[in-house]
Motif scaffolding. Structure first.
Motif, PDB file in Angstrom:
ATOM      1  N   GLU A  54     -16.489  84.564  72.066  1.00 40.79           N
ATOM      2  CA  GLU A  54     -15.971  86.013  72.399  1.00 40.79           C
ATOM      3  C   GLU A  54     -14.701  85.308  73.586  1.00 40.79           C
ATOM      4  N   ARG A  55     -14.712  85.224  74.871  1.00 38.53           N
ATOM      5  CA  ARG A  55     -14.596  84.662  76.195  1.00 38.53           C
ATOM      6  C   ARG A  55     -13.182  84.041  75.211  1.00 38.53           C
ATOM      7  N   VAL A  56     -13.914  83.160  75.087  1.00 39.11           N
ATOM      8  CA  VAL A  56     -12.512  81.771  74.235  1.00 39.11           C
ATOM      9  C   VAL A  56     -11.360  82.599  73.450  1.00 39.11           C
ATOM     10  N   ALA A  57     -11.796  83.467  72.323  1.00 32.08           N
ATOM     11  CA  ALA A  57     -11.064  83.627  71.909  1.00 32.08           C
ATOM     12  C   ALA A  57      -9.980  84.876  72.040  1.00 32.08           C
ATOM     13  N   ILE A  58     -10.706  85.896  73.246  1.00 37.81           N
ATOM     14  CA  ILE A  58      -9.527  86.442  74.180  1.00 37.81           C
ATOM     15  C   ILE A  58      -8.350  85.329  75.021  1.00 37.81           C
ATOM     16  N   ALA A  59      -9.018  84.387  75.787  1.00 36.99           N
ATOM     17  CA  ALA A  59      -8.285  83.501  76.136  1.00 36.99           C
ATOM     18  C   ALA A  59      -7.127  82.686  74.772  1.00 36.99           C
ATOM     19  N   GLU A  60      -8.238  82.519  74.352  1.00 36.35           N
ATOM     20  CA  GLU A  60      -6.799  81.771  72.709  1.00 36.35           C
ATOM     21  C   GLU A  60      -5.255  83.221  72.929  1.00 36.35           C
ATOM     22  N   GLN A  61      -5.433  84.686  72.421  1.00 37.85           N
ATOM     23  CA  GLN A  61      -4.536  85.146  71.943  1.00 37.85           C
ATOM     24  C   GLN A  61      -3.728  85.080  73.450  1.00 37.85           C
ATOM     25  N   VAL A  62      -4.223  84.952  74.574  1.00 36.20           N
ATOM     26  CA  VAL A  62      -2.898  85.430  75.317  1.00 36.20           C
ATOM     27  C   VAL A  62      -2.264  84.596  75.690  1.00 36.20           C
ATOM     28  N   PHE A  63      -2.748  83.259  75.231  1.00 34.15           N
ATOM     29  CA  PHE A  63      -2.163  81.923  75.495  1.00 34.15           C
ATOM     30  C   PHE A  63      -1.830  81.852  74.480  1.00 34.15           C
ATOM     31  N   ALA A  64      -1.161  82.249  73.346  1.00 36.12           N
ATOM     32  CA  ALA A  64      -1.608  81.925  72.078  1.00 36.12           C
ATOM     33  C   ALA A  64       0.409  81.288  71.736  1.00 36.12           C
ATOM     34  N   ASN A  65       0.615  81.687  72.697  1.00 36.07           N
ATOM     35  CA  ASN A  65       2.573  81.441  72.549  1.00 36.07           C
ATOM     36  C   ASN A  65       2.756  80.249  73.333  1.00 36.07           C
ATOM     37  N   ASP A  66       2.282  79.807  74.589  1.00 38.56           N
ATOM     38  CA  ASP A  66       2.425  79.045  75.046  1.00 38.56           C
ATOM     39  C   ASP A  66       1.567  77.658  75.384  1.00 38.56           C
ATOM     40  N   ARG A  67       2.346  76.523  74.346  1.00 33.25           N
ATOM     41  CA  ARG A  67       1.908  75.034  74.583  1.00 33.25           C
ATOM     42  C   ARG A  67       1.373  74.505  75.245  1.00 33.25           C
ATOM     43  N   ARG A  68       2.034  74.868  76.611  1.00 31.29           N
ATOM     44  CA  ARG A  68       1.423  74.583  77.626  1.00 31.29           C
ATOM     45  C   ARG A  68      -0.170  74.418  78.390  1.00 31.29           C
ATOM     46  N   VAL A  69      -0.541  75.666  77.653  1.00 29.80           N
ATOM     47  CA  VAL A  69      -1.968  76.104  77.787  1.00 29.80           C
ATOM     48  C   VAL A  69      -2.394  75.634  76.706  1.00 29.80           C
ATOM     49  N   LEU A  70      -3.656  74.607  76.975  1.00 30.17           N
ATOM     50  CA  LEU A  70      -4.921  74.911  75.676  1.00 30.17           C
ATOM     51  C   LEU A  70      -6.143  75.823  76.398  1.00 30.17           C
ATOM     52  N   VAL A  71      -7.181  76.821  75.232  1.00 28.89           N
ATOM     53  CA  VAL A  71      -8.426  76.901  75.915  1.00 28.89           C
ATOM     54  C   VAL A  71      -9.459  76.674  74.973  1.00 28.89           C
ATOM     55  N   GLU A  72     -10.468  76.292  75.362  1.00 28.46           N
ATOM     56  CA  GLU A  72     -12.079  75.655  75.108  1.00 28.46           C
ATOM     57  C   GLU A  72     -13.221  76.138  75.858  1.00 28.46           C
ATOM     58  N   GLY A  73     -14.262  76.192  74.967  1.00 30.02           N
ATOM     59  CA  GLY A  73     -15.480  76.370  75.634  1.00 30.02           C
ATOM     60  C   GLY A  73     -15.879  75.016  76.036  1.00 30.02           C
ATOM     61  N   PHE A  74     -16.607  74.702  77.103  1.00 27.36           N
ATOM     62  CA  PHE A  74     -17.309  74.051  77.005  1.00 27.36           C
ATOM     63  C   PHE A  74     -18.939  74.320  78.142  1.00 27.36           C
ATOM     64  N   LYS A  75     -19.822  73.237  77.549  1.00 31.24           N
ATOM     65  CA  LYS A  75     -21.167  73.107  78.553  1.00 31.24           C
ATOM     66  C   LYS A  75     -21.396  72.472  79.504  1.00 31.24           C
ATOM     67  N   GLY A  76     -22.155  72.516  79.980  1.00 28.62           N
ATOM     68  CA  GLY A  76     -22.814  70.911  81.239  1.00 28.62           C
ATOM     69  C   GLY A  76     -21.830  70.892  82.594  1.00 28.62           C
ATOM     70  N   LEU A  77     -22.075  69.401  82.786  1.00 30.58           N
ATOM     71  CA  LEU A  77     -21.364  69.496  84.413  1.00 30.58           C
ATOM     72  C   LEU A  77     -19.269  69.623  84.030  1.00 30.58           C
ATOM     73  N   LEU A  78     -18.971  70.220  84.560  1.00 27.37           N
ATOM     74  CA  LEU A  78     -17.164  70.077  84.692  1.00 27.37           C
ATOM     75  C   LEU A  78     -16.414  69.047  84.951  1.00 27.37           C
ATOM     76  N   VAL A  79     -17.495  67.813  86.178  1.00 24.10           N
ATOM     77  CA  VAL A  79     -16.525  66.853  85.999  1.00 24.10           C
ATOM     78  C   VAL A  79     -16.860  65.947  84.590  1.00 24.10           C
ATOM     79  N   ASN A  80     -18.200  66.185  83.836  1.00 15.53           N
ATOM     80  CA  ASN A  80     -17.826  64.952  82.860  1.00 15.53           C
ATOM     81  C   ASN A  80     -16.662  66.648  81.651  1.00 15.53           C
ATOM     82  N   TYR A  81     -17.097  66.685  81.871  1.00 18.62           N
ATOM     83  CA  TYR A  81     -15.900  67.783  81.163  1.00 18.62           C
ATOM     84  C   TYR A  81     -14.233  66.879  80.724  1.00 18.62           C
ATOM     85  N   VAL A  82     -14.416  67.677  82.265  1.00 15.68           N
ATOM     86  CA  VAL A  82     -12.713  67.245  82.840  1.00 15.68           C
ATOM     87  C   VAL A  82     -12.321  65.867  82.849  1.00 15.68           C
TER      88      VAL A  82
END
Length: 172
Positions: A54-82
């Motif tokens: 739900e949080r991913v979908a909400i953020a995707e809706q907010v930034f839907a018209n901005d090609r510079r912004v991607l929205v993704e969910g993640f789990k685990g260590l932040l540095v690994n995701y980065v």
């Protein structure tokens, strides 16, 4: 400046809910970095109001018209995701001095885990200094008006969750 424009910044958080302060920070960061990934955290010590999806979908809706912004969910260590996103910057917002100690510790730990990733702090816009997801949830839960604190569709989702008398300002 072109080398900065190719930089990918990851803005992690639970975004529960996504506030206008978050949105402002992402839009301002997108003017600095080529791409901003809003990384919605699935692992948290917090009990979220909305599920990760739900949080991913909400953020995707907010930034839907901005090609510079991607929205993704993640789990685990932040540095690994980065690293998995081939990014090199962790973006963090700062509202007040009270945020600094925690953010500083996290930045140092992330730096210890991966020296190729930098943490960049951006001060919140003065209009949003008093806003936090926790405060917004509390206000909405107790029937206060959260208009102007969150994007309108976020307010609508919170009304669905808390009931029609909450978060609208009606009866508050």
């Amino acid at each position: 400046m072109d080398s900065q424009k190719s930089c990918i910044a990851v803005y992690p958080g639970t975004f529960d809910p996504l506030t206008n302060g978050h949105v402002s920070l992402v839009r301002r960061a997108a003017m600095i970095f080529g791409t901003v990934i809003v990384a919605v955290a699935g692992d948290s010590h917090k009990t979220p109001l909305f599920t990760l999806d739900e949080r991913v979908a909400i953020a995707e809706q907010v930034f839907a018209n901005d090609r510079r912004v991607l929205v993704e969910g993640f789990k685990g260590l932040l540095v690994n995701y980065v690293k998995s996103r081939e990014a090199n910057v962790i973006l963090r917002g700062m509202r007040a001095v009270s945020d600094f100690e925690f953010e500083f510790q996290m930045a140092l730990m992330n730096r210890k885990l991966d020296r190729t990733i930098e943490t960049v702090f951006i001060m919140t816009d003065y209009k949003w200094l008093y806003i936090s997801s926790t405060i917004v949830k509390e206000v909405a839960k107790h029937g206060g008006d959260i208009r102007g604190m969150v994007p309108e569709h976020v307010r609508e989702r919170m009304l669905e969750r808390f009931g029609p008398a909450n978060g609208s300002g009606e009866g508050a």
